[in-house]
Design an enzyme around this catalytic site. Structure first.
Site, short mmCIF file in Angstrom:
data_model
loop_
_atom_site.label_atom_id
_atom_site.label_comp_id
_atom_site.label_asym_id
_atom_site.label_seq_id
_atom_site.Cartn_x
_atom_site.Cartn_y
_atom_site.Cartn_z
N LYS A 230 70.69 33.81 33.85
CA LYS A 230 70.80 33.44 32.43
C LYS A 230 72.28 33.35 32.03
O LYS A 230 72.68 32.45 31.29
CB LYS A 230 70.04 34.42 31.53
CG LYS A 230 70.09 33.95 30.07
CD LYS A 230 68.92 34.31 29.22
CE LYS A 230 69.06 33.64 27.85
NZ LYS A 230 68.04 34.00 26.90
N HIS A 268 53.58 35.80 24.26
CA HIS A 268 54.51 34.71 24.60
C HIS A 268 54.63 34.53 26.12
O HIS A 268 54.52 33.42 26.64
CB HIS A 268 55.87 35.03 23.96
CG HIS A 268 56.95 34.05 24.31
ND1 HIS A 268 56.99 32.77 23.80
CD2 HIS A 268 58.03 34.17 25.12
CE1 HIS A 268 58.05 32.15 24.29
NE2 HIS A 268 58.69 32.97 25.09
P1 NAD Z 1 57.82 42.66 21.32
O1 NAD Z 1 59.17 42.83 20.80
O2 NAD Z 1 56.74 42.40 20.33
O3 NAD Z 1 57.43 43.92 22.20
C1 NAD Z 1 56.16 43.96 22.81
C2 NAD Z 1 55.40 45.24 22.47
O4 NAD Z 1 55.93 46.30 23.27
C3 NAD Z 1 55.55 45.70 21.04
O5 NAD Z 1 54.34 46.26 20.60
C4 NAD Z 1 56.64 46.76 21.13
O6 NAD Z 1 56.60 47.68 20.07
C5 NAD Z 1 56.29 47.40 22.43
N1 NAD Z 1 57.37 48.08 23.14
C6 NAD Z 1 58.66 47.70 23.21
N2 NAD Z 1 59.32 48.47 24.09
C7 NAD Z 1 58.43 49.37 24.54
C8 NAD Z 1 58.50 50.42 25.49
N3 NAD Z 1 59.62 50.66 26.18
N4 NAD Z 1 57.41 51.18 25.71
C9 NAD Z 1 56.25 50.90 25.06
N5 NAD Z 1 56.10 49.90 24.18
C10 NAD Z 1 57.20 49.14 23.94
O7 NAD Z 1 57.74 41.45 22.38
P2 NAD Z 1 58.73 40.94 23.51
O8 NAD Z 1 57.85 40.32 24.52
O9 NAD Z 1 59.70 41.95 23.90
O10 NAD Z 1 59.54 39.79 22.76
C11 NAD Z 1 58.89 38.67 22.21
C12 NAD Z 1 59.78 38.09 21.15
O11 NAD Z 1 61.00 37.67 21.74
C13 NAD Z 1 59.21 36.88 20.44
O12 NAD Z 1 59.42 37.02 19.06
C14 NAD Z 1 60.01 35.73 21.00
O13 NAD Z 1 60.13 34.67 20.08
C15 NAD Z 1 61.32 36.37 21.27
N6 NAD Z 1 62.12 35.73 22.31
C16 NAD Z 1 63.41 35.46 22.01
C17 NAD Z 1 64.24 34.89 22.96
C18 NAD Z 1 65.69 34.67 22.67
O14 NAD Z 1 66.38 34.04 23.47
N7 NAD Z 1 66.19 35.19 21.57
C19 NAD Z 1 63.73 34.59 24.23
C20 NAD Z 1 62.39 34.89 24.51
C21 NAD Z 1 61.60 35.47 23.53
N1 GLY Z 2 65.06 31.99 26.00
C1 GLY Z 2 65.71 30.72 26.12
C2 GLY Z 2 67.15 30.78 25.77
O1 GLY Z 2 67.70 31.82 25.56
O2 GLY Z 2 67.75 29.74 25.70
#
Ligand code: NAD
Ligand code: GLY
Length: 364
Positions: A230, A268
């Site tokens: 990345k 996702h």
């Molecule tokens: P999330 O932040 O919802 O976390 C997933 C679940 O795991 C939640 O219920 C959270 O409370 C729980 N959790 C987190 N850490 C934990 C731990 N250590 N132990 C137990 N539970 C834990 O989901 P995600 O998959 O981390 O992120 C998805 C989000 O990221 C989406 O909103 C997506 O749009 C965004 N995203 C952003 C980018 C970017 O480049 N900014 C890239 C990919 C995804």
């Molecule tokens: N998750 C895609 C980007 O960061 O561009």
């Protein structure tokens, strides 16, 4: 910091920063050395992560700040909203936090994205640090400076490019992740192989059992190599004018699945996993990869515990949602496709061919 901590550099000129990857970093006060000087810090987290890790982060930040405030949001994608953003501003303004205050995002991608956006906006920009606690956040969302909240009409539609000061990945936090979330993160790990590094795909195949068993060495390598890839992409194209779009392999079909089913029904990463299968099929129809590659990728995604058959929403529903994907240009859908394995391109494809792929890859 522990000498076994790995470091990956994101090279962006004056916005460059380090990703530290290791076990127990949340407890390590030296992980926060060298950040911009400030009297106050604010930890943004959620009601699931706070009971697990908040006290530990507060303790290790204590030597660095006179006061460490906390804003704990409700857990879930449905809270990635203006309302939550305002709750962060309420704490910052209510506690008279100045423009040097450092924000710490303790949680998964939802917390990271919203905290980053809050940091970009508060007093026109304050420093922030990503402390990602999901695999998806450690290998993708915490790195690269995309920050956002959702709008009822579209996910991640309101946001900014705003780089953190540092990313600190404590691998120990992955031990408490629910299995479904671990698999969702593995989708984003697998993604890096076909788009950039087939040797990494070989490694993932050889170590999938270790990754699912949360073997610390396997997780450490998966996070480090993913962050390196990345970093290589983002270093060339911070604002996605070109090559950065390859990081969205599987995301166009995945977006259609998420939007078509209603956000939150599939995670996702689950939608991305299935979307990569569909994008591989499309690449095969265009003659760029062979059937053996598609089968290999499909088997790996299935082994990671991810769905490889899409929901039968109908090709028109998929096409409709793909037309409003952020990569679409003038209504034309653009896909990240593999050509050849280990390298990706962003291309349009005929609707009829896309519809055939959707029909072939969906559960009847
Ligand atoms: P999330 O932040 O919802 O976390 C997933 C679940 O795991 C939640 O219920 C959270 O409370 C729980 N959790 C987190 N850490 C934990 C731990 N250590 N132990 C137990 N539970 C834990 O989901 P995600 O998959 O981390 O992120 C998805 C989000 O990221 C989406 O909103 C997506 O749009 C965004 N995203 C952003 C980018 C970017 O480049 N900014 C890239 C990919 C995804
Ligand atoms: N998750 C895609 C980007 O960061 O561009």
């Amino acid at each position: 910091m522990n000498p076994s901590t790995a470091h990956v550099r994101i090279d962006l000129g004056e916005r460059s920063y380090d990703i530290a990857i290791g076990a127990g970093l949340i407890d390590d006060a030296s992980a926060w050395q060298g950040l911009p000087q400030a009297a106050a810090a604010l930890i943004v987290t959620n009601d699931t992560v706070a009971p697990l890790y908040l006290a530990r982060l507060q303790a290790s930040l204590a030597p660095h700040y006179r006061v460490v405030h906390v804003c704990s949001l409700p857990d879930g994608e449905s809270y990635k909203t203006w309302d939550s953003l305002n709750q962060i501003f309420d704490v910052l303004l209510g506690k008279a936090c100045d423009r040097k205050t450092v924000l710490f995002a303790l949680g998964g991608g939802v917390i990271g994205d919203i905290t980053g956006f809050a940091a970009a906006c508060y007093m026109r920009g304050v420093p922030f640090v990503q402390v990602p606690t999901t695999l998806l956040a450690q290998v993708d969302s915490s790195v690269g400076g995309k920050t956002a909240i959702n709008h009822p009409i579209g996910k991640n539609m309101i946001g900014a490019f705003y780089q953190p000061e540092r990313v600190v990945c404590d691998l120990g936090t992955l031990q408490t992740l629910p299995p479904r979330e671990l698999s969702a993160g593995l989708a984003e790990v697998i993604k890096y192989g076909p788009i950039a590094d087939m040797a990494f795909l070989d490694w993932i195949e050889q170590h999938m059992d270790d990754l699912l068993a949360r073997n610390p060495q396997a997780l450490a390598y998966a996070v480090k190599r993913s962050c390196e890839i990345k970093a290589w992409v983002v270093g060339q194209d911070e604002r996605e004018a070109g090559i950065r779009a390859i990081l969205n392999f599987g995301h166009t079909f995945g977006h259609a699945i998420e939007a078509g089913l209603g956000f939150g029904v599939w995670l996702h990463g689950e939608a991305v996993g299935c979307g990569m299968v569909m994008a591989a099929h499309l690449s095969q129809r265009l003659g760029w990869v062979d059937a053996a590659f598609v089968q290999r990728l499909t088997a790996l995604i299935a082994k990671a515990g991810l769905p490889v058959t899409g929901p039968a929403l109908g090709a028109e529903v998929y096409l409709h949602h793909m037309r409003v994907d952020k990569k679409a240009e003038a209504g034309g859908i653009r896909f990240v496709l593999i050509d050849p394995p280990g390298s990706a391109v962003v291309r349009a494809a005929p609707d009829a061919m896309v519809a055939e792929v959707v029909e072939a890859c969906c559960r009847a």
